[in-house]
Design a protein around this motif. Structure first.
Motif, PDB file in Angstrom:
ATOM      1  N   UNK A 191      41.621  42.576  48.368  1.00 14.36           N
ATOM      2  CA  UNK A 191      42.176  43.570  48.720  1.00 14.36           C
ATOM      3  C   UNK A 191      42.285  44.059  47.342  1.00 14.36           C
ATOM      4  N   UNK A 192      42.734  43.147  47.041  1.00 13.84           N
ATOM      5  CA  UNK A 192      42.500  42.408  45.416  1.00 13.84           C
ATOM      6  C   UNK A 192      41.562  43.220  44.428  1.00 13.84           C
ATOM      7  N   UNK A 249      40.635  46.826  44.947  1.00 12.78           N
ATOM      8  CA  UNK A 249      40.374  47.747  44.259  1.00 12.78           C
ATOM      9  C   UNK A 249      39.553  48.035  43.506  1.00 12.78           C
ATOM     10  N   UNK A 250      39.564  46.295  42.811  1.00 13.77           N
ATOM     11  CA  UNK A 250      39.574  46.306  41.765  1.00 13.77           C
ATOM     12  C   UNK A 250      37.587  47.157  41.030  1.00 13.77           C
ATOM     13  N   UNK A 275      37.959  50.785  41.646  1.00 12.30           N
ATOM     14  CA  UNK A 275      38.642  51.232  39.960  1.00 12.30           C
ATOM     15  C   UNK A 275      37.370  50.883  39.020  1.00 12.30           C
ATOM     16  N   UNK A 276      36.881  50.346  38.900  1.00 15.43           N
ATOM     17  CA  UNK A 276      36.020  49.861  37.603  1.00 15.43           C
ATOM     18  C   UNK A 276      35.204  50.878  38.237  1.00 15.43           C
ATOM     19  N   UNK A 336      35.337  53.505  39.095  1.00 21.10           N
ATOM     20  CA  UNK A 336      35.765  55.360  38.846  1.00 21.10           C
ATOM     21  C   UNK A 336      35.351  55.247  37.579  1.00 21.10           C
ATOM     22  N   UNK A 337      36.093  54.614  36.171  1.00 17.33           N
ATOM     23  CA  UNK A 337      36.456  54.600  35.302  1.00 17.33           C
ATOM     24  C   UNK A 337      34.783  54.564  34.938  1.00 17.33           C
ATOM     25  N   UNK A 368      39.160  56.372  47.545  1.00 14.99           N
ATOM     26  CA  UNK A 368      39.841  54.745  47.943  1.00 14.99           C
ATOM     27  C   UNK A 368      41.999  55.186  46.995  1.00 14.99           C
ATOM     28  N   UNK A 369      41.867  56.311  47.314  1.00 12.19           N
ATOM     29  CA  UNK A 369      43.736  56.592  47.290  1.00 12.19           C
ATOM     30  C   UNK A 369      43.774  56.375  45.579  1.00 12.19           C
ATOM     31  N   UNK A 370      43.112  56.626  44.745  1.00 10.70           N
ATOM     32  CA  UNK A 370      42.397  56.409  43.523  1.00 10.70           C
ATOM     33  C   UNK A 370      43.878  57.300  42.968  1.00 10.70           C
ATOM     34  N   UNK A 371      44.594  57.226  41.400  1.00 11.74           N
ATOM     35  CA  UNK A 371      44.916  57.979  40.858  1.00 11.74           C
ATOM     36  C   UNK A 371      46.094  58.770  41.856  1.00 11.74           C
ATOM     37  N   UNK A 406      51.286  56.627  48.405  1.00 11.09           N
ATOM     38  CA  UNK A 406      49.816  55.785  49.248  1.00 11.09           C
ATOM     39  C   UNK A 406      49.547  54.968  47.714  1.00 11.09           C
ATOM     40  N   UNK A 407      50.866  53.895  46.855  1.00 13.34           N
ATOM     41  CA  UNK A 407      50.345  53.134  46.196  1.00 13.34           C
ATOM     42  C   UNK A 407      49.867  52.172  47.273  1.00 13.34           C
ATOM     43  N   UNK A 413      42.459  52.410  29.904  1.00 15.09           N
ATOM     44  CA  UNK A 413      42.053  53.311  30.803  1.00 15.09           C
ATOM     45  C   UNK A 413      43.171  53.921  31.990  1.00 15.09           C
ATOM     46  N   UNK A 414      43.145  55.262  31.959  1.00 20.63           N
ATOM     47  CA  UNK A 414      44.540  55.521  32.895  1.00 20.63           C
ATOM     48  C   UNK A 414      44.014  54.835  34.036  1.00 20.63           C
ATOM     49  N   UNK A 415      42.726  54.699  34.321  1.00 29.11           N
ATOM     50  CA  UNK A 415      42.273  54.089  35.409  1.00 29.11           C
ATOM     51  C   UNK A 415      43.262  52.479  35.540  1.00 29.11           C
ATOM     52  N   UNK A 416      43.121  51.945  34.177  1.00 29.64           N
ATOM     53  CA  UNK A 416      43.300  50.729  34.501  1.00 29.64           C
ATOM     54  C   UNK A 416      45.261  50.725  34.676  1.00 29.64           C
ATOM     55  N   UNK A 425      46.726  52.589  36.684  1.00 31.61           N
ATOM     56  CA  UNK A 425      47.027  53.061  37.627  1.00 31.61           C
ATOM     57  C   UNK A 425      46.974  51.454  38.717  1.00 31.61           C
ATOM     58  N   UNK A 426      45.472  50.466  38.142  1.00 33.12           N
ATOM     59  CA  UNK A 426      45.301  49.313  38.999  1.00 33.12           C
ATOM     60  C   UNK A 426      45.745  48.362  38.479  1.00 33.12           C
ATOM     61  N   UNK A 438      49.673  49.423  40.482  1.00 32.21           N
ATOM     62  CA  UNK A 438      49.361  48.982  41.720  1.00 32.21           C
ATOM     63  C   UNK A 438      49.772  47.189  41.999  1.00 32.21           C
ATOM     64  N   UNK A 439      49.299  46.938  41.448  1.00 37.31           N
ATOM     65  CA  UNK A 439      49.492  45.082  41.594  1.00 37.31           C
ATOM     66  C   UNK A 439      50.891  45.010  40.843  1.00 37.31           C
TER      67      UNK A 439
END
Lengths: 217, 347
Positions: free
Chosen positions: A1-2, A5-6, A9-10, A12-13, A73-76, B33-34, B157-160, B162-163, B166-167
């Protein structure tokens, strides 16, 4: 899962960065093409007009991909609404690049020498404003403390563009160079179209300020 | 079998703890939903049980010093009285803590059975109730300032963000679940430790003592509460009561879990003793009140916004009324158990 998502996220960035690069590329192409028009290089102007269409399509595709990834992917989850709205509004700027260049190509407005410099200046200041808002957007993602600096610059260039737009309109309508009133109205329309880049940039910058406050911890 | 029947009231308390308090750990993470509910529920269950079995001894000893309930029917009534108090207070939407209920119920048993209540232990416990939300607020302010500095000054970064959040929510949620198990298992099973006849339990290479077996059962009851009821509570916690961002939620869970941890960890106590520093008493504290303290800490760190003084007042009232109500119910129920159902509630 990690890892999943990683990776997402990469990706998407990367997509967001590429999207903002594409928007900036659109602005560069617009500046190149509009200057060709103002300088009378009409053949060159027409030859490369497809470039802006390609960039506009690429921006649309990237935006679609970003939307898909954000929702699938339910990001942000918290900032998603703000991010999408900001990116969609940036897309309007690229659309505007295409529309305005097409209008120049189809309607071929006559820019006489007595207002040529003002038109060049208007395009420059208005595009400056749009470019600053893209920098503000990058700051929103990566260096939140810088957002307000870029927002201030957007306001400055927008104000400058407004002043030039007004100057053009006064010059055109006071001028004896045009015999038909319709040509004056035609130029007014193009001045307004060029100034609209900065108006749109200002709207986005205001949205950006609010989103940045929400993002600040 | 008879023993199991008597500890059912403790299991009910455990279920209610799992349904309500565990929601604090993953409320925002799940409602935004995180983190998926199933992931959250599995993490909480595993770590609550580990916390209860490995680290639950310290707080249980303190409750045992307050009142060593010496018959199973007595322990059943005390836990039941605490459970009824929690239920009643919750139905009237008053902030309630299992810790305060069980302490009141134990004192009810002390009065009924004629045993003395050690006031030095009681004052230590009550002092901790007042101190724990304050400590949680202090932790929240410190963690908030650190997070604020990192996010606002470093190019992340905002995405990071977020990540990492989450963790972080998963890691901190696991830590919170461990701390909840270690700190609060005393509320659920503490009153049964003197009288439990469950015996030791061998699971593979591990052998659990009688008390640890009891704590394992309590931990399982908490897990059942998490799986059966906490989803609804998590949604409420995340969306209405504490509507905060995921980063703020991370800080709130970390702060309140650290408070539960410091008041439960024998290891930390011995380290502090070795260093010649003052120690934290091992006392069960309210996770929900630590959460309220942390939310207010963030409010203060932001310049005094979001500080709900009305809620603070309600919590203060809870410190007095919850134990009093539990004491009363416990006393009356012990009377009935002794004189109507003919079970000896004390020796």
């Amino acid at each position: 899962m990690k890892k999943f998502v990683f990776n997402k996220s990469q990706e998407l960035q990367k997509d967001i960065n590429e999207y903002l690069d594409t928007v900036e590329e659109g602005f560069l192409l617009f500046k190149r093409d509009i200057n060709r028009y103002f300088n009378g290089h009409f053949d060159l102007f027409e030859d490369d007009l497809d470039d802006i269409l390609d960039v506009e399509n690429k921006a649309d595709e990237l935006l679609k991909d970003i939307k898909y990834k954000l929702y699938t992917y339910m990001l942000l989850p918290e900032a998603r609404g703000d991010v999408l709205s900001l990116l969609e509004n940036m897309d309007n700027e690229v659309d505007l690049c295409k529309k305005v260049l097409m209008q120049f190509s189809i309607e071929k407005p006559v820019i006489k020498d007595f207002v040529k410099n003002e038109f060049k200046d208007l395009a420059k200041q208005s595009l400056n404003s749009a470019e600053e808002v893209v920098k503000g957007m990058r700051a929103y993602f990566e260096e939140i403390s810088m957002v307000s600096d870029y927002v201030n610059k957007v306001h400055f260039y927008e104000h400058e563009a407004d002043k030039i737009e007004e100057r053009i309109k006064r010059k055109v309508f006071n001028s004896k160079e045009f015999e038909e009133f319709s040509k004056k109205v035609h130029l007014r329309h193009f001045a307004e179209r060029l100034a609209y880049f900065s108006d749109l940039a200002e709207e986005i910058s205001e949205q950006l300020s609010v989103a940045a406050i929400k993002r600040t911890v | 079998m008879g023993a199991l029947l008597f500890i059912s009231s403790g299991l009910f308390l455990g279920w209610s703890l799992g349904a309500n308090d565990a929601a604090n750990l993953f409320g925002t993470a799940v409602s935004t939903k995180m983190v998926k509910f199933s992931t959250a529920a599995i993490i909480i269950s595993v770590f609550v049980i580990i916390g209860a079995v490995v680290g639950g001894a310290g707080t249980t000893e303190t409750l045992g010093t307050l009142g060593a309930i010496n018959t199973l029917p007595g322990a059943f009534v005390v836990a039941l009285a605490a459970g009824i108090t929690v239920y009643l207070m919750t139905s009237y939407e008053l902030p309630v803590s299992t810790t305060q209920s069980i302490v009141g119920a134990i004192i009810g048993w002390n009065i009924f059975s004629g045993y003395d209540t050690q006031f030095d232990v009681l004052s230590k416990i009550v002092g901790t109730w007042v101190f724990s939300p304050i400590l949680s607020a202090i932790f929240a302010i410190i963690f908030f300032k650190i997070a604020q500095y990192l996010i606002n000054n470093f190019k992340i970064h905002l995405i990071k963000v977020d990540m990492y959040t989450r963790f972080g929510l998963i890691l901190v949620g696991a830590f919170g679940a461990y701390s909840l198990g270690a700190n609060n298992i005393a509320n659920v099973m503490g009153v049964f430790t003197q009288t439990s006849t469950l015996g030791s339990l061998k699971i593979g290479p591990l052998t659990l003592s009688n008390t640890q077996t009891l704590f394992l059962l309590g931990g399982i009851a908490i897990s059942v509460g998490v799986f059966t009821y906490s989803k609804r509570v998590m949604t409420t916690v995340g969306r209405s009561i504490f509507k905060i961002s995921p980063v703020a939620s991370l800080i709130v869970v970390l702060s309140s879990s650290t408070v539960l941890f410091v008041f439960a960890s024998e290891g930390l106590q011995s380290i502090l003793l070795t260093l010649g520093l003052p120690t934290f008493p091992l006392v069960p504290v309210s996770g929900s009140q630590a959460v309220v303290g942390a939310v207010m800490g963030i409010g203060l760190a932001k310049g005094g916004r979001n500080v709900n003084y009305k809620l603070l007042g309600k919590i203060g009232m809870g410190w007095i009324f919850t134990p009093l109500l539990a004491l009363l119910i416990s006393y009356i129920a012990l009377f009935f158990m002794q004189n109507v159902f003919m079970h000896q509630v004390y020796l």
